[in-house]
Design a protein around this motif. Structure first.
Motif, PDB file in Angstrom:
ATOM      1  N   ALA A 153       0.832  -1.207   0.000  1.00 55.39           N
ATOM      2  CA  ALA A 153       0.000   0.000   0.000  1.00 55.39           C
ATOM      3  C   ALA A 153       0.866   1.256   0.000  1.00 55.39           C
ATOM      4  CB  ALA A 153      -0.922  -0.013   1.228  1.00 55.39           C
ATOM      5  N   MET A 154       1.907   1.282   0.831  1.00 53.12           N
ATOM      6  CA  MET A 154       2.711   2.485   0.973  1.00 53.12           C
ATOM      7  C   MET A 154       3.424   2.860  -0.324  1.00 53.12           C
ATOM      8  SD  MET A 154       5.610   3.424   3.825  1.00 53.12           S
ATOM      9  CE  MET A 154       6.777   2.142   3.323  1.00 53.12           C
ATOM     10  N   VAL A 157       0.823   3.840  -3.077  1.00 51.62           N
ATOM     11  CA  VAL A 157       0.253   5.167  -2.843  1.00 51.62           C
ATOM     12  C   VAL A 157       1.294   6.250  -3.127  1.00 51.62           C
ATOM     13  CG1 VAL A 157      -0.572   6.733  -1.026  1.00 51.62           C
ATOM     14  CG2 VAL A 157      -1.540   4.432  -1.244  1.00 51.62           C
ATOM     15  N   ALA A 186       1.715   8.404   2.082  1.00 54.05           N
ATOM     16  CA  ALA A 186       2.032   6.991   1.843  1.00 54.05           C
ATOM     17  C   ALA A 186       2.261   6.280   3.171  1.00 54.05           C
ATOM     18  CB  ALA A 186       3.265   6.872   0.954  1.00 54.05           C
ATOM     19  N   SER A 189      -0.957   5.564   4.818  1.00 51.69           N
ATOM     20  CA  SER A 189      -1.679   4.442   4.204  1.00 51.69           C
ATOM     21  C   SER A 189      -1.178   3.102   4.734  1.00 51.69           C
ATOM     22  CB  SER A 189      -1.534   4.494   2.676  1.00 51.69           C
ATOM     23  OG  SER A 189      -0.228   4.103   2.258  1.00 51.69           O
ATOM     24  N   GLY A 192      -2.865   2.791   8.174  1.00 51.87           N
ATOM     25  CA  GLY A 192      -4.309   2.764   8.000  1.00 51.87           C
ATOM     26  C   GLY A 192      -4.815   1.435   7.484  1.00 51.87           C
ATOM     27  N   SER A 193      -3.967   0.701   6.767  1.00 52.78           N
ATOM     28  CA  SER A 193      -4.404  -0.558   6.165  1.00 52.78           C
ATOM     29  C   SER A 193      -4.131  -1.784   7.036  1.00 52.78           C
ATOM     30  CB  SER A 193      -3.733  -0.740   4.796  1.00 52.78           C
ATOM     31  OG  SER A 193      -2.316  -0.774   4.922  1.00 52.78           O
TER      32      SER A 193
END
Length: 263
Positions: A153-154, A157, A186, A189, A192-193
């Motif tokens: 994700a990081m 993003v 990033a 994220s 957050g995930s």
């Protein structure tokens, strides 16, 4: 310099910047995650992040704090490698950061001797009394569950935001403010995930080896959820985000600037 050498140099500088900016927040995060559940009618050891900061400084001083699809795939691969390399060091870090809270949980005495004298002492004690090398990899499964999707994700993003701000795939002209913004978001994220997996990891890594509360990752997840609700799976989330945004802004900026300066 070759491209690999440039990336290694830039990544090292970026990682150092991330560590300097983010480590105090990480200490508070782990202390909040690993504090014992208070008995009925008793307050928790730490009322919140700021209280944990105040208690830590009071007890230990200030030193106590101290392309898009391709990017996603690369981030996931990096997360797998990081999991294997970081799990033992994370265990040592969590034991040291949490030991004051563990001491309170183990004894009602006003003064309790610290269990560990330092990082090497943690490693020696774990190797000697917790199953050898296997003991250092306690919490590997939730570490992987954090690092693989979190890094995917990081990095995804980060690259996506850079391209959005640049208006295309050429992001070489972006200013430092844009790079910091992309890096900070990033980093946000990442947590957050996957944040609940980090709570489970910390709980497992500081669990008593001789009298464990948890039999594994799913057992820890269920017991934390049953005892504290969803809120228990987000203990320390504020400090984690407070760490991740500036730390990753610094990390990605340092990486990009270093790589650019190397030509």
């Amino acid at each position: 310099m070759g491209d690999v050498a440039k990336d290694l140099a830039a990544g090292t500088v970026g990682g150092a910047a991330q560590l300097v900016v983010g480590h105090p927040f990480d200490t508070i995060k782990v202390k909040l995650q690993s504090q014992p559940v208070p008995l009925p009618g008793q307050p928790p050891k730490y009322a919140g992040a700021f209280d944990a900061v105040k208690q830590t400084i009071a007890a230990e001083g200030a030193g106590g704090l101290y392309k898009v699809g391709q990017q996603v795939i690369c981030g996931a691969g990096a997360g797998l490698a990081v999991s294997i390399l970081a799990c033992p060091t994370e265990l040592v870090k969590c034991r040291l950061q949490a030991q004051s809270a563990l001491a309170v949980a183990d004894s009602s005495a006003a003064t309790v001797a610290l269990k560990y004298g330092g990082p090497m002492d943690v490693a020696k004690q774990v190797l000697r009394s917790e199953g050898g090398t296997r003991g250092l990899f306690k919490g590997l499964v939730p570490t992987m569950a954090r690092e693989i999707p979190g890094n995917a994700a990081m990095f995804g993003v980060y690259e996506l935001l850079k391209q959005k701000m640049a208006g295309g795939e050429d992001t070489s002209k972006l200013g430092r403010g844009s790079l910091m913004l992309a890096g900070g978001l990033a980093g946000a994220s990442f947590w957050g995930s996957v944040y609940p997996t980090d709570v489970v990891k910390s709980a497992l890594q500081v669990d008593d080896y001789s009298k464990p509360k948890y039999s594994g990752s799913m057992d820890a997840f269920r017991k934390i959820l049953a005892a504290e609700g969803v809120k228990g799976l987000y203990k320390g989330f504020g400090p984690a985000m407070g760490r991740s945004i500036p730390a990753n802004a610094a990390c990605f900026l340092a990486y990009e600037v270093t790589k650019s300066s190397l030509g």
